[in-house]
Design a protein around this motif. Structure first.
Motif, PDB file in Angstrom:
ATOM      1  N   GLU A  73      43.712  97.556  95.658  1.00  0.00           N
ATOM      2  CA  GLU A  73      42.311  97.191  95.860  1.00  0.00           C
ATOM      3  C   GLU A  73      42.154  96.193  97.010  1.00  0.00           C
ATOM      4  O   GLU A  73      41.220  96.293  97.798  1.00  0.00           O
ATOM      5  N   ASP A 127      49.572  94.865  88.765  1.00  0.00           N
ATOM      6  CA  ASP A 127      49.810  94.219  90.061  1.00  0.00           C
ATOM      7  C   ASP A 127      49.665  95.207  91.213  1.00  0.00           C
ATOM      8  O   ASP A 127      49.111  94.875  92.264  1.00  0.00           O
ATOM      9  N   LEU A 163      51.038  88.013  94.490  1.00  0.00           N
ATOM     10  CA  LEU A 163      50.291  87.882  93.246  1.00  0.00           C
ATOM     11  C   LEU A 163      51.033  86.994  92.257  1.00  0.00           C
ATOM     12  O   LEU A 163      50.494  86.012  91.764  1.00  0.00           O
ATOM     13  N   GLN A 205      45.971  95.806  91.815  1.00  0.00           N
ATOM     14  CA  GLN A 205      45.363  94.688  92.538  1.00  0.00           C
ATOM     15  C   GLN A 205      45.731  94.733  94.010  1.00  0.00           C
ATOM     16  O   GLN A 205      44.883  94.480  94.876  1.00  0.00           O
TER      17      GLN A 205
END
Length: 92
Positions: A67, A61, A35, A64
């Motif tokens: 997910e 982070d 990321l 994310q």
């Protein structure tokens, strides 16, 4: 916490640098795209005692990454059979 007190806050700066490094290696192990490299940002924010911003960035982070991992493990057949998957708030 004891090391932070004994080193006059220097360990805390090292800890934020290290936790960003650990998170990046976890992304590599999970075969996720990296990321961002937040090591320097975490150190600078920690120098100015903005650790709560570091926590928010790291949590964002991690969310994310979670997910992305969740979407990678779900197949298209699972998505069509599960009526609760369209709702983001089913856990609450």
């Amino acid at each position: 916490m004891l090391l932070t007190i004994l080193t006059c806050g220097l360990y805390q700066i090292y800890w934020w640098y290290r936790i960003a490094d650990i998170f990046m290696s976890a992304q590599q192990r999970a075969k996720m795209p990296r990321l961002s490299d937040n090591k320097i940002l975490f150190v600078v924010l920690s120098l100015f005692n903005f650790d709560f911003i570091n926590m928010a960035i790291l949590q964002g982070d991690m969310n994310q990454m979670w997910e992305a991992a969740d979407q990678n493990t779900m197949t298209s057949s699972d998505a069509s059979n599960d009526p609760f998957d369209s709702d983001d708030w089913v856990d609450y």
